[in-house]
Design a protein around this motif. Sequence first.
Motif, PDB file in Angstrom:
ATOM      1  N   ALA A  21      47.666  37.044  54.312  1.00 19.78           N
ATOM      2  CA  ALA A  21      46.042  37.454  53.875  1.00 19.78           C
ATOM      3  C   ALA A  21      45.808  38.015  52.756  1.00 19.78           C
ATOM      4  N   ILE A  22      45.269  37.082  51.400  1.00 21.57           N
ATOM      5  CA  ILE A  22      44.660  38.135  50.574  1.00 21.57           C
ATOM      6  C   ILE A  22      43.046  38.525  51.159  1.00 21.57           C
ATOM      7  N   GLU A  23      42.815  39.443  50.447  1.00 20.29           N
ATOM      8  CA  GLU A  23      41.192  40.026  50.430  1.00 20.29           C
ATOM      9  C   GLU A  23      41.145  40.157  48.814  1.00 20.29           C
ATOM     10  N   VAL A  24      40.232  39.536  48.114  1.00 19.98           N
ATOM     11  CA  VAL A  24      39.775  40.077  47.233  1.00 19.98           C
ATOM     12  C   VAL A  24      38.484  41.139  47.045  1.00 19.98           C
ATOM     13  N   ARG A  25      38.509  41.916  46.414  1.00 21.22           N
ATOM     14  CA  ARG A  25      37.935  43.008  46.878  1.00 21.22           C
ATOM     15  C   ARG A  25      36.896  42.939  45.273  1.00 21.22           C
ATOM     16  N   ARG A  26      35.244  42.312  45.058  1.00 22.14           N
ATOM     17  CA  ARG A  26      35.031  43.354  43.899  1.00 22.14           C
ATOM     18  C   ARG A  26      34.136  44.084  43.389  1.00 22.14           C
ATOM     19  N   SER A  27      34.267  44.647  42.430  1.00 20.62           N
ATOM     20  CA  SER A  27      33.976  46.383  42.198  1.00 20.62           C
ATOM     21  C   SER A  27      33.222  46.389  41.273  1.00 20.62           C
ATOM     22  N   SER A  28      31.442  46.300  41.337  1.00 23.39           N
ATOM     23  CA  SER A  28      30.589  47.253  39.376  1.00 23.39           C
ATOM     24  C   SER A  28      31.107  48.300  39.164  1.00 23.39           C
ATOM     25  N   ARG A  29      31.828  48.960  39.662  1.00 22.37           N
ATOM     26  CA  ARG A  29      33.005  49.956  39.244  1.00 22.37           C
ATOM     27  C   ARG A  29      33.633  50.129  38.233  1.00 22.37           C
ATOM     28  N   ARG A  30      34.840  48.851  38.780  1.00 25.46           N
ATOM     29  CA  ARG A  30      35.995  48.266  37.720  1.00 25.46           C
ATOM     30  C   ARG A  30      35.592  47.731  36.907  1.00 25.46           C
ATOM     31  N   ARG A  31      35.746  48.158  35.871  1.00 24.80           N
ATOM     32  CA  ARG A  31      35.850  47.780  34.312  1.00 24.80           C
ATOM     33  C   ARG A  31      36.513  46.533  33.819  1.00 24.80           C
ATOM     34  N   VAL A  34      42.297  45.554  36.680  1.00 30.63           N
ATOM     35  CA  VAL A  34      42.366  44.327  38.471  1.00 30.63           C
ATOM     36  C   VAL A  34      44.381  45.914  39.075  1.00 30.63           C
ATOM     37  N   SER A  35      44.308  45.879  40.434  1.00 27.62           N
ATOM     38  CA  SER A  35      45.191  46.312  40.674  1.00 27.62           C
ATOM     39  C   SER A  35      45.299  45.578  42.074  1.00 27.62           C
ATOM     40  N   ALA A  36      46.779  45.734  42.990  1.00 26.27           N
ATOM     41  CA  ALA A  36      46.555  45.337  44.320  1.00 26.27           C
ATOM     42  C   ALA A  36      47.640  46.061  45.233  1.00 26.27           C
ATOM     43  N   VAL A  44      45.921  43.385  49.560  1.00 24.27           N
ATOM     44  CA  VAL A  44      44.229  43.377  48.583  1.00 24.27           C
ATOM     45  C   VAL A  44      44.152  43.690  47.206  1.00 24.27           C
ATOM     46  N   VAL A  45      42.935  42.424  46.704  1.00 25.74           N
ATOM     47  CA  VAL A  45      42.748  42.626  45.422  1.00 25.74           C
ATOM     48  C   VAL A  45      41.814  43.130  44.913  1.00 25.74           C
ATOM     49  N   LEU A  46      42.177  44.232  43.675  1.00 26.87           N
ATOM     50  CA  LEU A  46      40.528  44.612  43.376  1.00 26.87           C
ATOM     51  C   LEU A  46      40.568  43.898  42.301  1.00 26.87           C
ATOM     52  N   ILE A  47      39.348  43.671  42.055  1.00 23.69           N
ATOM     53  CA  ILE A  47      39.444  43.087  40.580  1.00 23.69           C
ATOM     54  C   ILE A  47      37.669  43.843  40.246  1.00 23.69           C
ATOM     55  N   PRO A  48      36.817  43.383  38.912  1.00 19.02           N
ATOM     56  CA  PRO A  48      36.272  43.965  38.230  1.00 19.02           C
ATOM     57  C   PRO A  48      35.087  43.112  38.454  1.00 19.02           C
ATOM     58  N   ARG A  58      43.851  33.258  38.724  1.00 18.18           N
ATOM     59  CA  ARG A  58      44.612  33.778  37.521  1.00 18.18           C
ATOM     60  C   ARG A  58      45.121  35.678  38.600  1.00 18.18           C
ATOM     61  N   TRP A  59      44.013  35.899  38.842  1.00 17.30           N
ATOM     62  CA  TRP A  59      44.784  37.637  38.113  1.00 17.30           C
ATOM     63  C   TRP A  59      45.338  37.725  39.953  1.00 17.30           C
ATOM     64  N   VAL A  60      44.649  37.053  41.054  1.00 14.70           N
ATOM     65  CA  VAL A  60      45.274  36.915  42.262  1.00 14.70           C
ATOM     66  C   VAL A  60      46.806  36.557  41.896  1.00 14.70           C
ATOM     67  N   GLY A  61      47.254  35.424  41.404  1.00 14.96           N
ATOM     68  CA  GLY A  61      48.657  35.176  41.256  1.00 14.96           C
ATOM     69  C   GLY A  61      49.475  35.890  40.356  1.00 14.96           C
ATOM     70  N   VAL A  62      48.667  36.465  39.720  1.00 12.01           N
ATOM     71  CA  VAL A  62      49.522  37.765  38.928  1.00 12.01           C
ATOM     72  C   VAL A  62      50.067  38.207  39.992  1.00 12.01           C
ATOM     73  N   MET A  63      49.035  39.201  40.273  1.00 14.01           N
ATOM     74  CA  MET A  63      49.334  40.351  41.140  1.00 14.01           C
ATOM     75  C   MET A  63      50.796  39.876  42.528  1.00 14.01           C
ATOM     76  N   LEU A  64      49.507  39.309  43.237  1.00 11.81           N
ATOM     77  CA  LEU A  64      50.319  38.881  43.885  1.00 11.81           C
ATOM     78  C   LEU A  64      52.393  38.526  43.137  1.00 11.81           C
ATOM     79  N   ASP A  65      52.570  37.927  42.184  1.00 13.03           N
ATOM     80  CA  ASP A  65      53.776  38.195  41.519  1.00 13.03           C
ATOM     81  C   ASP A  65      54.426  39.052  41.199  1.00 13.03           C
ATOM     82  N   LYS A  66      53.696  40.006  40.922  1.00 12.04           N
ATOM     83  CA  LYS A  66      54.054  41.036  40.759  1.00 12.04           C
ATOM     84  C   LYS A  66      54.405  42.307  42.038  1.00 12.04           C
ATOM     85  N   LEU A  67      53.589  42.040  43.111  1.00 15.06           N
ATOM     86  CA  LEU A  67      53.801  42.500  44.328  1.00 15.06           C
ATOM     87  C   LEU A  67      55.029  42.366  44.670  1.00 15.06           C
ATOM     88  N   ALA A  68      55.154  41.427  44.874  1.00 13.11           N
ATOM     89  CA  ALA A  68      56.943  40.371  44.990  1.00 13.11           C
ATOM     90  C   ALA A  68      58.281  40.988  44.351  1.00 13.11           C
TER      91      ALA A  68
END
Length: 191
Positions: A21-31, A34-36, A44-48, A58-68
């Motif tokens: 499963a993918i959980e995307v967490r948005r953070s107002s502190r993150r400018r 993007v990390s996962a 877990v994908v952390l985004i601004p 787009r970033w979820v796809g990029v981060m899933l590819d990077k983790l893989a």
Amino acid sequence: MPADHHPSPLSGPSRDAGASAIEVRRSSRRRRTVSAYREGDRTVVLIPARMSEAEERRWVGVMLDKLAAQESRRRPGDSELAERAARLSAQYLGGRARPATVRWVTNQNTRWGSCTPAEGSIRLSHRLRGMPEYVVDYVLLHELAHLLVPGHGPDFWRLLEAYPRTERARGFLEGVVAAGRLPGPPDDGGE
């Protein structure tokens, strides 16, 4: 969930992406960043917080590819395992241990590895995947040594003396076993 994390439209609580499963967490502190990371069977994908839904997808796809890609480097397949065995045999056993097959298996839950000298086969438990390389190398070298010497007598341990991280790897594996026997932290009902 911390106060500055907001669930994403993509995540709901989480969305299924194949096996995890993918959980995307948005953070107002993150400018900008993007990390996962993997958390059990979930990614877990952390985004601004200001990121649009299109950018998020787009970033979820990029981060899933990077983790893989990172995981495939850490988790070699059977052919990489056989190459690694040949390299270890050459370096520490004078090339004398020549397994016919070396492969990962999922049916070994009480052993880290096993060897059938008559067949020249070595099997490593899937539980080793993702562990430090020196630990996997130690288990592989341990099984390679069994192709030359059955049992765990003095001749067997002499073969492993050349590997400089034998004691460290054994300690790591003992820690994993001990941690598996420990009860989890008490559930205090909140956080």
